[in-house]
Write a protein that holds these residues in place. Structure first.
Motif, PDB file in Angstrom:
ATOM      1  N   TRP A  91       0.866  -1.093   0.091  1.00  0.00           N
ATOM      2  CA  TRP A  91       0.021   0.000   0.157  1.00  0.00           C
ATOM      3  C   TRP A  91       0.779   1.182   0.007  1.00  0.00           C
ATOM      4  O   TRP A  91       2.118   1.194   0.155  1.00  0.00           O
ATOM      5  N   LYS A  92       0.296   2.455  -0.126  1.00  0.00           N
ATOM      6  CA  LYS A  92       0.848   3.597  -0.349  1.00  0.00           C
ATOM      7  C   LYS A  92       0.189   4.597   0.587  1.00  0.00           C
ATOM      8  O   LYS A  92      -0.992   4.830   0.645  1.00  0.00           O
ATOM      9  N   LYS A  93       1.183   5.477   1.232  1.00  0.00           N
ATOM     10  CA  LYS A  93       0.357   6.783   1.903  1.00  0.00           C
ATOM     11  C   LYS A  93       1.590   7.945   1.656  1.00  0.00           C
ATOM     12  O   LYS A  93       2.634   7.667   2.017  1.00  0.00           O
ATOM     13  N   ASN A  94       1.105   9.265   1.271  1.00  0.00           N
ATOM     14  CA  ASN A  94       1.931  10.063   1.182  1.00  0.00           C
ATOM     15  C   ASN A  94       3.275  10.118   0.337  1.00  0.00           C
ATOM     16  O   ASN A  94       4.066  10.245   0.952  1.00  0.00           O
ATOM     17  N   ARG A  95       3.142   9.155  -0.433  1.00  0.00           N
ATOM     18  CA  ARG A  95       4.109   8.991  -1.405  1.00  0.00           C
ATOM     19  C   ARG A  95       5.393   8.224  -0.844  1.00  0.00           C
ATOM     20  O   ARG A  95       6.580   8.388  -1.151  1.00  0.00           O
ATOM     21  N   VAL A  96       4.935   7.326   0.125  1.00  0.00           N
ATOM     22  CA  VAL A  96       5.777   6.406   0.498  1.00  0.00           C
ATOM     23  C   VAL A  96       5.120   4.754   0.544  1.00  0.00           C
ATOM     24  O   VAL A  96       3.911   4.940   0.660  1.00  0.00           O
ATOM     25  N   ILE A  97       5.972   3.979  -0.061  1.00  0.00           N
ATOM     26  CA  ILE A  97       5.359   2.569  -0.501  1.00  0.00           C
ATOM     27  C   ILE A  97       5.861   1.713   0.900  1.00  0.00           C
ATOM     28  O   ILE A  97       6.880   1.748   1.390  1.00  0.00           O
ATOM     29  N   PHE A  98       4.778   0.698   1.155  1.00  0.00           N
ATOM     30  CA  PHE A  98       4.788  -0.043   2.314  1.00  0.00           C
ATOM     31  C   PHE A  98       4.385  -1.656   1.656  1.00  0.00           C
ATOM     32  O   PHE A  98       3.611  -1.581   0.751  1.00  0.00           O
ATOM     33  N   ALA A  99       5.176  -2.496   2.109  1.00  0.00           N
ATOM     34  CA  ALA A  99       5.039  -3.914   1.777  1.00  0.00           C
ATOM     35  C   ALA A  99       5.181  -4.957   2.849  1.00  0.00           C
ATOM     36  O   ALA A  99       6.277  -4.704   3.510  1.00  0.00           O
ATOM     37  N   THR A 158       9.896  -1.366  -8.216  1.00  0.00           N
ATOM     38  CA  THR A 158       9.483  -0.621  -9.743  1.00  0.00           C
ATOM     39  C   THR A 158       8.478   0.376  -9.386  1.00  0.00           C
ATOM     40  O   THR A 158       8.501   1.602  -9.744  1.00  0.00           O
ATOM     41  N   GLU A 159       7.521   0.150  -8.431  1.00  0.00           N
ATOM     42  CA  GLU A 159       6.319   1.142  -8.194  1.00  0.00           C
ATOM     43  C   GLU A 159       6.946   2.286  -7.481  1.00  0.00           C
ATOM     44  O   GLU A 159       6.778   3.428  -7.860  1.00  0.00           O
ATOM     45  N   ALA A 160       7.863   2.160  -6.600  1.00  0.00           N
ATOM     46  CA  ALA A 160       8.590   3.226  -6.045  1.00  0.00           C
ATOM     47  C   ALA A 160       9.297   4.194  -6.645  1.00  0.00           C
ATOM     48  O   ALA A 160       9.290   5.481  -6.661  1.00  0.00           O
ATOM     49  N   SER A 203       6.719   5.956  -9.429  1.00  0.00           N
ATOM     50  CA  SER A 203       5.755   6.956  -8.659  1.00  0.00           C
ATOM     51  C   SER A 203       6.668   7.970  -8.112  1.00  0.00           C
ATOM     52  O   SER A 203       6.132   8.887  -7.355  1.00  0.00           O
ATOM     53  N   ASN A 204       8.213   8.073  -7.872  1.00  0.00           N
ATOM     54  CA  ASN A 204       8.985   8.938  -7.401  1.00  0.00           C
ATOM     55  C   ASN A 204       8.876   8.806  -5.853  1.00  0.00           C
ATOM     56  O   ASN A 204       8.411  10.084  -5.358  1.00  0.00           O
ATOM     57  N   ALA A 205       8.296   7.780  -5.245  1.00  0.00           N
ATOM     58  CA  ALA A 205       8.239   7.645  -3.744  1.00  0.00           C
ATOM     59  C   ALA A 205       9.378   8.211  -3.015  1.00  0.00           C
ATOM     60  O   ALA A 205      10.642   8.211  -3.565  1.00  0.00           O
ATOM     61  N   HIS A 206       9.048   8.623  -2.040  1.00  0.00           N
ATOM     62  CA  HIS A 206      10.188   9.346  -0.928  1.00  0.00           C
ATOM     63  C   HIS A 206      10.808   8.027  -0.390  1.00  0.00           C
ATOM     64  O   HIS A 206      11.992   8.294  -0.031  1.00  0.00           O
ATOM     65  N   GLY A 207      10.289   7.003  -0.074  1.00  0.00           N
ATOM     66  CA  GLY A 207      10.866   5.890   0.610  1.00  0.00           C
ATOM     67  C   GLY A 207      10.144   4.534   0.895  1.00  0.00           C
ATOM     68  O   GLY A 207       9.148   4.379  -0.042  1.00  0.00           O
ATOM     69  N   VAL A 208      10.661   3.639   1.044  1.00  0.00           N
ATOM     70  CA  VAL A 208      10.146   2.059   0.884  1.00  0.00           C
ATOM     71  C   VAL A 208      10.177   1.419   2.202  1.00  0.00           C
ATOM     72  O   VAL A 208      11.421   1.550   2.929  1.00  0.00           O
ATOM     73  N   PHE A 209       9.270   1.077   2.910  1.00  0.00           N
ATOM     74  CA  PHE A 209       9.018   0.190   4.173  1.00  0.00           C
ATOM     75  C   PHE A 209       8.671  -1.123   4.097  1.00  0.00           C
ATOM     76  O   PHE A 209       7.728  -1.478   3.390  1.00  0.00           O
ATOM     77  N   LEU A 210       9.731  -2.149   4.342  1.00  0.00           N
ATOM     78  CA  LEU A 210       9.595  -3.442   4.026  1.00  0.00           C
ATOM     79  C   LEU A 210       9.397  -4.229   5.530  1.00  0.00           C
ATOM     80  O   LEU A 210      10.049  -3.992   6.294  1.00  0.00           O
ATOM     81  N   LEU A 211       8.233  -5.078   5.526  1.00  0.00           N
ATOM     82  CA  LEU A 211       8.075  -5.733   6.858  1.00  0.00           C
ATOM     83  C   LEU A 211       8.053  -7.386   6.621  1.00  0.00           C
ATOM     84  O   LEU A 211       7.564  -7.956   5.688  1.00  0.00           O
TER      85      LEU A 211
END
Length: 332
Positions: free
Chosen positions: A168-176, A217-219, A222-230
């Motif tokens: 999912w994504k919130k405020n241009r940060v990607i979470f997975a 790839t999505e990050a 979409s020019n995401a600011h960061g990626v968080f992986l759990l």
């Protein structure tokens, strides 16, 4: 004269509407990069003696109006306690006390290690199937009293069983989330192990690799600011490449290194497993001159007897994007 006035009016209107568009764009951008916070927990509750502590943790998180959701890094019981339907349903009931959207990534204690005698001598693959059915009843929708919609890997026919891998994504940060578990990612031998167990590990690793690639790839796109992986497992970052104890994580760690370097922006890797809080730079670049990959940070949750939580503040405007704060629950 009329033509001159028309030009002046046109110019003024152009400036006026440009200002409106600029203001709207600025407002949208401001909203897109607004800071937010969430809670991270894992390796809990392990035993009946922990339930009161866990209730206090739930109460504290529910009372915090700043939080957007709760993430659980897996291991919802000890590796020796029964893997019964009753126990797993009990954990679901407890997790549903969270008022916020609640997201769980599976741990080895709740399925991989269920072959143990004290855990009930279950076949791990049977427990995995039940776990998916119980904790992911609506693929693409979180748990919790308030839910949120997410993208699930199970939408891809090639990985249809992986309801637990979400993004999912919130405020241009990607979470997975990634289904990566302890016990060397499910490779540890046991007496009743079959080829099906080995095949499951290979398939789950392939799913994780594909999900990591898609996430980055999505990050980038979409020019995401960061990626968080759990994920659940401590993948033994500190061991040398090729060490047997990280065999189940080797391909994943290599890809995380590659994708993180290419992305070049903050990446946070969150997991549980070892039962103590830590925050460090776990990945090193390949080749001569072993150096930390500075844009990658690891946070490990509290767990087991330490029933506390971690506050993650996400500020897309800041250079580091992610900041972490220990939250010690009073009386725990």
């Amino acid at each position: 004269m009329v033509q001159f006035r028309f030009c002046i009016i046109s110019a003024l209107l152009l400036v006026f509407f440009s200002a409106i568009v600029s203001a709207q764009s600025s407002g949208t951008e401001s909203e897109d990069v607004k800071p937010f916070e969430f809670a991270l927990i894992g390796d809990m509750p392990y035993a009946n003696a922990d339930f009161r502590k866990f209730d206090r943790l739930i109460k504290e998180i529910n009372a915090d109006q700043k939080l957007a959701w709760v993430l659980h890094a897996g291991d919802i019981k000890t590796g020796l306690s029964p893997c019964s339907d009753e126990l797993l349903r009990d954990r679901l009931k407890r997790f549903q006390q969270f008022q916020l959207p609640f997201i769980l990534t599976p741990g080895d204690n709740e399925w991989t290690d269920c072959h143990r005698f004290t855990a009930g001598s279950y076949h791990p693959l049977e427990r995995l199937a039940y776990l998916r059915k119980l904790f992911y009843p609506q693929p693409g929708v979180s748990l919790g009293q308030s839910t949120m919609t997410v993208t699930t890997q199970s939408r891809d026919a090639a990985f249809s069983e992986f309801v637990e891998n979400i993004r999912w994504k919130k405020n241009r940060v990607i979470f997975a989330t990634l289904h990566i578990v302890g016990s060397n990612n499910g490779l540890l031998p046991f007496s009743a192990r079959t080829q099906a167990d080995d095949d499951e590990v290979k398939r789950r690793i392939n799913a994780a690799l594909f999900w990591i690639k898609q996430t980055f790839t999505e990050a980038r796109e979409s020019n995401a600011h960061g990626v968080f992986l759990l994920f659940q497992a401590n993948p033994r970052f500190e061991l040398a490449k090729g060490n047997d104890k990280r065999l189940g994580f080797e391909e994943i760690l290599n890809l995380l290194e590659q994708e993180s370097v290419e992305f070049g922006k903050p990446v946070m890797l969150a997991h549980g497993d070892s039962h103590h809080f830590r925050l460090d730079k776990p990945l090193f670049s390949s080749g001569a001159g072993k150096k930390h990959i500075e844009n990658v940070t690891r946070v490990e949750t509290f767990g087991n007897r330490d029933i506390h939580w971690v506050r993650v503040v996400v500020d897309p405007n800041s250079p580091e994007v992610f900041t972490v704060h220990k939250q010690i629950v009073e009386k725990n």
